[in-house]
Design a protein around this motif. Sequence first.
Motif, short mmCIF file in Angstrom:
data_model
loop_
_atom_site.label_atom_id
_atom_site.label_comp_id
_atom_site.label_asym_id
_atom_site.label_seq_id
_atom_site.Cartn_x
_atom_site.Cartn_y
_atom_site.Cartn_z
N LEU A 32 -46.31 0.65 34.75
CA LEU A 32 -45.71 0.90 33.99
C LEU A 32 -44.66 -0.38 33.72
O LEU A 32 -43.63 -0.39 33.28
CB LEU A 32 -44.03 2.29 33.99
N SER A 33 -44.99 -1.89 34.43
CA SER A 33 -44.50 -2.94 34.08
C SER A 33 -44.48 -2.78 32.39
O SER A 33 -45.98 -2.24 31.73
CB SER A 33 -45.16 -3.83 34.95
N PRO A 34 -44.17 -3.85 31.59
CA PRO A 34 -43.84 -3.42 29.74
C PRO A 34 -45.17 -4.05 29.35
O PRO A 34 -45.82 -3.57 28.81
CB PRO A 34 -42.54 -4.09 29.50
N GLN A 35 -45.98 -5.25 30.04
CA GLN A 35 -46.29 -6.10 29.73
C GLN A 35 -48.09 -5.14 29.84
O GLN A 35 -48.66 -4.81 28.86
CB GLN A 35 -47.08 -7.10 30.54
N ARG A 36 -47.80 -4.01 31.07
CA ARG A 36 -49.46 -4.05 31.65
C ARG A 36 -49.83 -2.55 30.53
O ARG A 36 -50.30 -2.28 30.40
CB ARG A 36 -49.33 -3.52 32.73
N LEU A 37 -48.31 -1.54 30.64
CA LEU A 37 -48.32 -0.67 30.03
C LEU A 37 -48.67 -1.21 28.19
O LEU A 37 -49.50 -0.30 27.50
CB LEU A 37 -46.69 -0.25 29.24
N LEU A 38 -48.14 -2.03 28.04
CA LEU A 38 -48.50 -2.64 26.36
C LEU A 38 -49.64 -3.05 26.33
O LEU A 38 -50.74 -2.50 25.00
CB LEU A 38 -47.40 -3.39 25.52
N ASP A 39 -50.73 -3.33 26.77
CA ASP A 39 -51.73 -4.29 27.59
C ASP A 39 -52.53 -2.30 27.49
O ASP A 39 -53.61 -2.46 26.31
CB ASP A 39 -51.78 -4.63 28.82
N MET A 40 -52.62 -1.75 28.19
CA MET A 40 -53.10 -0.39 28.41
C MET A 40 -53.44 0.26 27.09
O MET A 40 -53.72 1.14 26.45
CB MET A 40 -52.76 0.28 29.27
N ALA A 41 -52.27 0.31 26.28
CA ALA A 41 -51.97 1.70 25.08
C ALA A 41 -53.23 0.49 23.73
O ALA A 41 -53.31 0.79 22.77
CB ALA A 41 -50.81 1.29 24.72
N ARG A 42 -52.82 -0.46 24.15
CA ARG A 42 -52.94 -1.67 22.87
C ARG A 42 -55.17 -1.75 22.61
O ARG A 42 -55.91 -1.40 22.64
CB ARG A 42 -52.96 -2.48 22.49
#
Length: 256
Positions: A32-42
């Motif tokens: 749930l760090s912002p960058q990793r969460l965005l990477d996982m979603a994208r």
Amino acid sequence: ADRKPPARDWFEDWASRPLHVTDQDRLLIGLLSPQRLLDMARFFTLVDRKAGKIVARYQQVFGIKRLLERIKSRRSDGGREGGVVWHTTGSGKSFTMVFLSRALILDDDLKQCRIIVVTDRKDLERQLSTTFSTGGELADKKDKEDALATSGRRLAQQIGHGQERIIFSLINKFHTATGYPECHNDSADIIVLVDEGHRSQGGENHARMKHALPNAAFIAFTGTPLLKGSETTNRFGRIIHSYTMQQAVSDGTVTP
């Protein structure tokens, strides 16, 4: 302050002791760090028409990130570097290929790349093309039909003049295909994904494939344990990422 005294006493007693890190803590901090969460979603979440929502496992995430780095590197002659992905049986190599296909589109440096998926059995070709289709990388039935190299001549045309972003072919089709003059492409923007790269890759058809695509990145996928200096790494390059049997057993994804 608004709780009853026993609740306050319980909390102070609980907070005064050292707390053990749980698997849930690791998941929250790791994901749930912002960058990793965005990477996982994208990059690493897809909706498969058959399997439902698929989120990549850790070996797929780190394997694909290593693959992107490797594909971006160039040899002295301008061709792209390749290598081997050794992920043990049952680790989801088919979906790893689909995730990689999506990641290439979303990468500004690689979005122009075409993909050739090479197998050595018709059932594997059918399975992989179906996974790409249900995973959204092939738009419809016609897109899937256009992607299949149904003959050596068809493969030669796809390599030399085709515009298909994804092509599926059996390795033996290169024997006939390379007999046609159009079966040659010097582009470095071709990524060849070789399923079961430890099999059927030592003979004439392998040499013909590499001759037809001299600057392509050749990525071999295998679930078979490889020894240092194996024929697979000699043909394709070093191991880019590995997920071993021991790791899979430890994760509980396969039985001992």
